[in-house]
Design an enzyme around this catalytic site. Structure first.
Site, PDB file in Angstrom:
ATOM      1  CG  ASP A  67      -1.991  -0.979   1.226  1.00 33.34           C
ATOM      2  OD1 ASP A  67      -2.001  -1.833   0.319  1.00 33.34           O
ATOM      3  OD2 ASP A  67      -2.848  -0.931   2.127  1.00 33.34           O
ATOM      4  CG  ASP A  68       0.127   3.746   2.331  1.00 31.55           C
ATOM      5  OD1 ASP A  68      -1.045   3.481   1.972  1.00 31.55           O
ATOM      6  OD2 ASP A  68       0.457   3.825   3.518  1.00 31.55           O
ATOM      7  CG  HIS A 118      -4.561   2.781  -0.394  1.00 33.61           C
ATOM      8  ND1 HIS A 118      -5.501   2.186   0.419  1.00 33.61           N
ATOM      9  CD2 HIS A 118      -3.515   3.105   0.424  1.00 33.61           C
ATOM     10  CE1 HIS A 118      -5.032   2.156   1.670  1.00 33.61           C
ATOM     11  NE2 HIS A 118      -3.843   2.712   1.701  1.00 33.61           N
ATOM     12  CG  HIS A 122      -3.683   7.053   3.131  1.00 33.96           C
ATOM     13  ND1 HIS A 122      -3.820   6.871   4.490  1.00 33.96           N
ATOM     14  CD2 HIS A 122      -3.329   5.847   2.638  1.00 33.96           C
ATOM     15  CE1 HIS A 122      -3.549   5.611   4.802  1.00 33.96           C
ATOM     16  NE2 HIS A 122      -3.256   4.959   3.693  1.00 33.96           N
ATOM     17  CG  HIS A 211       2.344  -0.083   4.256  1.00 34.00           C
ATOM     18  ND1 HIS A 211       2.058  -1.027   5.220  1.00 34.00           N
ATOM     19  CD2 HIS A 211       1.250   0.713   4.153  1.00 34.00           C
ATOM     20  CE1 HIS A 211       0.834  -0.793   5.684  1.00 34.00           C
ATOM     21  NE2 HIS A 211       0.316   0.256   5.060  1.00 34.00           N
TER      22      HIS A 211
HETATM   23 ZN   LIG Z   1      -2.582   3.055   3.340  1.00 38.74          ZN
END
Ligand SMILES: [Zn+2]
Length: 258
Positions: A67-68, A118, A122, A211
Site C-alpha cells: 500500500d501507499d 487506495h 489517504h 507497504h
Molecule cells: Zn494506506
C-alpha cells in the site's frame, strides 16, 4: 507464444529488426498478461468485501499486497525483490502519488503486478458520496492514464476503515473492497518482527498487508526476501488478488456445475 513471426528472410529484414520484433512481441505478451491480471473481477466478488479467500482444496496460495505507493526510493527496490523471486503481487496505490510518479506506476504494471485503488490522498474522515467519488474516481483515472489502460477494480480503504463512505462508494461502483487477514505491522515494526508477524499468521488464502510507500520502508525491504523464501519453503504459491478471486470463482463454478 501466441504471435506468429513472419520469416525475416522472406521479408528481407535484418537480425536487428528481428530482435526488435521479438522483443516487442515479448513486451506485448507481458502487457497482455498484466491486462488479464487487472481485468474484470468475477461477478461474485463485485461490490463485496474480502479479507481472505481460502480455497476448498486448501491449496496454499497467498497474496502479498503493498500500500501507499508508488514511492520512488522504496517501490523500485520492492519491484526488484519481487522480480528476483518471481513473485507477482498487488499494489494499492495513492492517486496523487500516481500523478507524481506515473513511470513508477507503469513499472508495477509492466512487471505483471495487479493494481488497486487506495484513494487520492489517504483520508480517514467521513465522506459524502461526492467527496468519495473525488477520492476514488480521480485515482482510477490516473491509474488508467499512467498504465495506458488499466481499469482498477480493487479498492482498499485507508486505515482499513469500512464506514467512512469510501468503501461504500467503491462497492457501489462494483469494485471489490480488499482488506487483509495478515497484518505485517510494517508501518512501525522492525524487520525481524515483520517477518514473525507474517509467518505466524500465514494461512492458505491469506491476504498480507505490507507497504511500499508512506514512510521509511527499509524494514519491509529487509524483511521481504525472508518472508518470500520461508513461505515458499512451506509450500506457498504467490498470487495476485485478482488471481486469488479467479481461483475461487473457478472452484465455485466447478462445484455448481457438478
Ligand atoms: Zn494506506
Amino acid at each position: 507464444m501466441s504471435q506468429t513471426l513472419v520469416s525475416p528472410i522472406l521479408l528481407g529484414t535484418g537480425l536487428e529488426q528481428l530482435n526488435t520484433v521479438a522483443s516487442q512481441a515479448l513486451h506485448q505478451q507481458s502487457v497482455e498478461i498484466s491486462k488479464a491480471l487487472n481485468g474484470l473481477i468475477p461477478q461474485q466478488f463485485q461490490g463485496k468485501t474480502v479479507s481472505q479467500v481460502p480455497l476448498n482444496t486448501g491449496r496454499k496460495v497467498i497474496a502479498l499486497t503493498f500500500d501507499d505507493g508508488p514511492w520512488p526510493e522504496f517501490t523500485n527496490e520492492i519491484l526488484y525483490i519481487l522480480k528476483h523471486h518471481h513473485v507477482k503481487a498487488t499494489f494499492f496505490v495513492i492517486g496523487r502519488n500516481v500523478r507524481n510518479f506515473p513511470e513508477r506506476t507503469k513499472q508495477m504494471y509492466l512487471h505483471g503486478h495487479a493494481l488497486g485503488n487506495h484513494t487520492w490522498s489517504h483520508p480517514y474522515h467521513q465522506h459524502s458520496e461526492g467527496q468519495a467519488a473525488g477520492q476514488i474516481d480521480n485515482t482510477t483515472q490516473w491509474i488508467e492514464q499512467a498504465t495506458g489502460g488499466v481499469k482498477s477494480r480493487l479498492f482498499r480503504p485507508p486505515g482499513g476503515f469500512l464506514n467512512n463512505g469510501l468503501a461504500a462508494y467503491a462497492a457501489k461502483q462494483g469494485q471489490t473492497v480488499v482488506m487483509w487477514s495478515v497484518d505485517s505491522k510494517d508501518y512501525y515494526a522492525p524487520a525481524p518482527r515483520i517477518i514473525e508477524n507474517v509467518l505466524s499468521q500465514a494461512k492458505p488464502g491469506a491476504i498480507v498487508l505490507l507497504h511500499d510507500g508512506g514512510g521509511d520502508r527499509r524494514p519491509t525491504i529487509v524483511a521481504l526476501p525472508t518472508i518470500i523464501t520461508k513461505l515458499r519453503e512451506q509450500g506457498y504459491e504467490f498470487v495476485t488478488v485478482p488471481e486469488l478471486l479467479d481461483l475461487k470463482a473457478q472452484e465455485t463454478q466447478t462445484a455448481s456445475g457438478g
